[in-house]
Design an enzyme around this catalytic site. Structure first.
Site, PDB file in Angstrom:
ATOM      1  N   SER A 205       0.832  -1.208   0.000  1.00  9.75           N
ATOM      2  CA  SER A 205       0.000   0.000   0.000  1.00  9.75           C
ATOM      3  C   SER A 205       0.860   1.248   0.000  1.00  9.75           C
ATOM      4  O   SER A 205       1.972   1.248   0.522  1.00  9.75           O
ATOM      5  CB  SER A 205      -0.924   0.024   1.222  1.00  9.75           C
ATOM      6  OG  SER A 205      -1.713   1.196   1.202  1.00  9.75           O
TER       7      SER A 205
ATOM      8  N   LYS B 277      -4.318  -6.788   3.926  1.00  9.37           N
ATOM      9  CA  LYS B 277      -4.394  -5.716   2.914  1.00  9.37           C
ATOM     10  C   LYS B 277      -5.846  -5.477   2.500  1.00  9.37           C
ATOM     11  O   LYS B 277      -6.273  -4.340   2.288  1.00  9.37           O
ATOM     12  CB  LYS B 277      -3.542  -6.100   1.684  1.00  9.37           C
ATOM     13  CG  LYS B 277      -3.641  -5.117   0.490  1.00  9.37           C
ATOM     14  CD  LYS B 277      -3.169  -3.724   0.874  1.00  9.37           C
ATOM     15  CE  LYS B 277      -2.976  -2.721  -0.219  1.00  9.37           C
ATOM     16  NZ  LYS B 277      -3.786  -2.670  -1.367  1.00  9.37           N
TER      17      LYS B 277
ATOM     18  N   HIS C   2      -7.358  -3.520   5.221  1.00  7.72           N
ATOM     19  CA  HIS C   2      -6.810  -2.152   5.063  1.00  7.72           C
ATOM     20  C   HIS C   2      -7.614  -1.381   4.015  1.00  7.72           C
ATOM     21  O   HIS C   2      -8.014  -0.238   4.235  1.00  7.72           O
ATOM     22  CB  HIS C   2      -5.332  -2.245   4.648  1.00  7.72           C
ATOM     23  CG  HIS C   2      -4.759  -0.986   4.058  1.00  7.72           C
ATOM     24  ND1 HIS C   2      -5.061  -0.563   2.771  1.00  7.72           N
ATOM     25  CD2 HIS C   2      -3.919  -0.057   4.562  1.00  7.72           C
ATOM     26  CE1 HIS C   2      -4.431   0.569   2.527  1.00  7.72           C
ATOM     27  NE2 HIS C   2      -3.725   0.890   3.596  1.00  7.72           N
ATOM     28  N   ASN C   3      -7.871  -2.012   2.867  1.00  6.59           N
ATOM     29  CA  ASN C   3      -8.604  -1.336   1.801  1.00  6.59           C
ATOM     30  C   ASN C   3     -10.050  -1.054   2.210  1.00  6.59           C
ATOM     31  O   ASN C   3     -10.616  -0.024   1.847  1.00  6.59           O
ATOM     32  CB  ASN C   3      -8.573  -2.169   0.514  1.00  6.59           C
ATOM     33  CG  ASN C   3      -7.227  -2.084  -0.185  1.00  6.59           C
ATOM     34  OD1 ASN C   3      -6.228  -1.751   0.427  1.00  6.59           O
ATOM     35  ND2 ASN C   3      -7.188  -2.392  -1.453  1.00  6.59           N
TER      36      ASN C   3
ATOM     37  N   GLU D  40      -9.935   1.869   4.386  1.00  9.56           N
ATOM     38  CA  GLU D  40      -9.691   3.021   3.497  1.00  9.56           C
ATOM     39  C   GLU D  40     -11.014   3.505   2.883  1.00  9.56           C
ATOM     40  O   GLU D  40     -11.279   4.706   2.843  1.00  9.56           O
ATOM     41  CB  GLU D  40      -8.721   2.575   2.399  1.00  9.56           C
ATOM     42  CG  GLU D  40      -8.296   3.621   1.411  1.00  9.56           C
ATOM     43  CD  GLU D  40      -7.414   3.004   0.319  1.00  9.56           C
ATOM     44  OE1 GLU D  40      -7.779   3.123  -0.861  1.00  9.56           O
ATOM     45  OE2 GLU D  40      -6.378   2.379   0.656  1.00  9.56           O
TER      46      GLU D  40
END
Length: 492
Positions: A131, A185, A188-189, A192
């Site tokens: 990222s 990840k 995380h996205n 986000e």
């Protein structure tokens, strides 16, 4: 003839691939570069890579032959079939102990499968989240590696050298087994998505609720970026507010309000449903993008569905409301991260992974899109109590959420009265109120299910009797007409 000289190899010379190669070369590694369209290799060597410790390869065989053993080979290609295709092309030139790394946005079940498949062939597979976008790749991304842990001692030097640093610590640590790196990840996205939607809602409230111009909103964001909301996303949003087109008007107001998505937020929401975890804020942020995308239908709806309320104009102290909005955004972010870590905790149980929660928070502190000062506090919370049940049980976040509550409630209430949609602010507050409630109305839900489908219910321990025993699945004949046979229990 001299032997192999390459410390690290990378396949895929799109911008992210090129930038990671340049980053590794800057940190003293000899990098071998390959791309399926070999003219790209020559162009890269003649331009950006000129004068650096970077060599090109014009075939997979040449690529493999130039790498020291065990070979460390990273793929930065499109997720899905292209990853499998490249693995099959590389395999004939691999030896036992070699390491293949997938740095794309792969779905974690694919990484689970590839780790097992390659382990059976003696190849160590790593699926790593990357990222930070193009700039992160060039000057220090957040890296989230998982997969075959035997690979970690061999790739740790490269990964921790090229990763972003936060207070001197690399934003890269081993995450866990199989698809754990890509799973983190994915979450995380999802976070986000939530962070971005919350900021969009705050912008909408300031613009339509308070009648503020973009520059004035930018000034507010500048102030917020010096406090608890100090983060990359607030910083870039401030810059967007200040950016004028050639005619001197804000470019932002000319951009079509129909949002795109690549699927990782959706994967997070679907996985949360699969695991039965109430990750409401990420799910709402995905649905908000879906609603934005039906622009034509919304335009038609705007002509036939009117706002009906007692007042469409904000009344009150503007400065106080802006302070409340800052606290509402902070509280909602806390809820989003609390939900994200709940999901990862459940995934670790479900998939048999050992996830390092303090390290995950540390990995997100620098280099990535959600990097913020706030993540230092999350790292500290999990370092203090590794088995922390929920972020809200930590003293720091417990105090923060209680301090934010009055303003948060006021913002959600006032925007509802003004007819301004706040899907993420609202769902965060609803989730918080549900989470802190000992007795929810799900008792009625269970009674309804038993009434129409004989799905049974359990009795509250304090209400248990000889007739209704604690822990038993109980069915009641609610009407006197039905039978006493219950349906088999299932989760719904």
């Amino acid at each position: 003839m001299s032997g192999p000289t390459g410390d690290f190899g990378l396949i895929g010379l799109a911008v992210m691939g090129q930038n990671l190669i340049l980053n590794a070369a800057d940190h003293g590694f000899n990098v071998i570069a390959y791309n399926r369209t070999v003219s790209k290799v020559d162009h890269f060597l003649a331009n950006e890579a000129k004068g650096k410790s970077i060599e090109g390869a014009h075939s997979i065989e040449e690529f493999a032959s130039k790498l020291k053993k065990p070979r460390r080979m990273m793929l930065l290609v499109m997720a899905g079939k292209p990853v499998d295709d490249f693995i099959e092309k590389i395999l004939p030139f691999c030896e036992k102990g070699d390491i293949i790394i997938d740095g794309g946005n792969s779905h974690f079940p694919d990484t689970n499968r590839r780790t097992k498949y390659l382990a059976a062939k003696g190849i160590r597979f790593v699926g790593t989240g990357v990222s930070g976008g193009e700039e992160g790749a060039r000057y220090g991304p957040s890296l989230m590696p998982g997969g075959n842990e035997e690979a970690w001692p061999y790739i740790k030097d490269v990964f921790q050298s090229i990763a972003a640093k936060s207070d001197g610590e690399p934003c890269c640590e081993w995450v866990g087994d199989e698809g754990a790196g890509h799973y983190v990840k994915m979450v995380h996205n999802g976070i986000e998505y939530g962070d971005m939607q919350l900021i969009c809602e705050a912008y909408d409230i300031m613009k339509r609720g308070l009648g503020m111009q973009d520059k004035e909103i930018g000034d507010v964001l500048t102030k917020w970026n010096k406090g608890v909301l100090d983060s990359f996303l607030i910083e870039i949003t401030r810059d967007i507010m200040y950016f004028n087109d050639e005619d001197g008007t804000p470019l932002l107001e000319k951009i079509l309000d129909s949002a795109g998505q690549k699927g990782t937020g959706k994967w997070t929401a679907i996985n949360a449903l699969d695991l039965g975890m109430p990750v409401t804020l990420i799910a709402e942020s995905v649905l908000a993008r879906c609603l934005s995308s039906i622009k034509g239908e919304r335009t038609r709806a705007s002509k036939v569905l009117e706002f009906v309320g007692r007042s469409s104009k904000f009344e009150g102290n503007k400065e106080q409301f802006l302070d409340d909005l800052e606290q509402a955004l902070y509280a909602s972010k806390i809820i989003s991260y609390a939900q994200g870590f709940m999901l990862m905790q459940e995934a670790a149980k479900e998939y048999g992974w050992k996830l390092n929660k303090p390290s995950i928070a540390l990995m997100w502190r620098g280099g990535c899109i959600i990097r913020s000062v706030f993540l230092k506090d999350i790292t500290a919370a999990y370092r203090k109590e590794h088995d922390l049940e929920n972020l809200l049980f930590n003293e720091f976040f417990n105090k923060a959420i209680h301090k934010a509550q009055p303003g948060w409630r006021d913002v959600v209430a006032k925007t509802a009265l003004l007819g301004i949609p706040t899907p993420c602010f609202s769902t965060a507050l609803s989730w918080f109120d549900g989470y802190r409630t000992k007795d929810l109305p799900a008792n009625l839900l269970q009674a309804q299910r038993d009434y129409f489908g004989a799905h049974t219910f359990k009795i509250k321990p304090e209400c248990a009797t000889e007739k209704y025993k604690d822990g038993d699945n109980i069915h009641v004949n609610w009407t006197g007409r039905g039978g006493n046979v219950s349906a088999s229990t299932y989760q719904a």
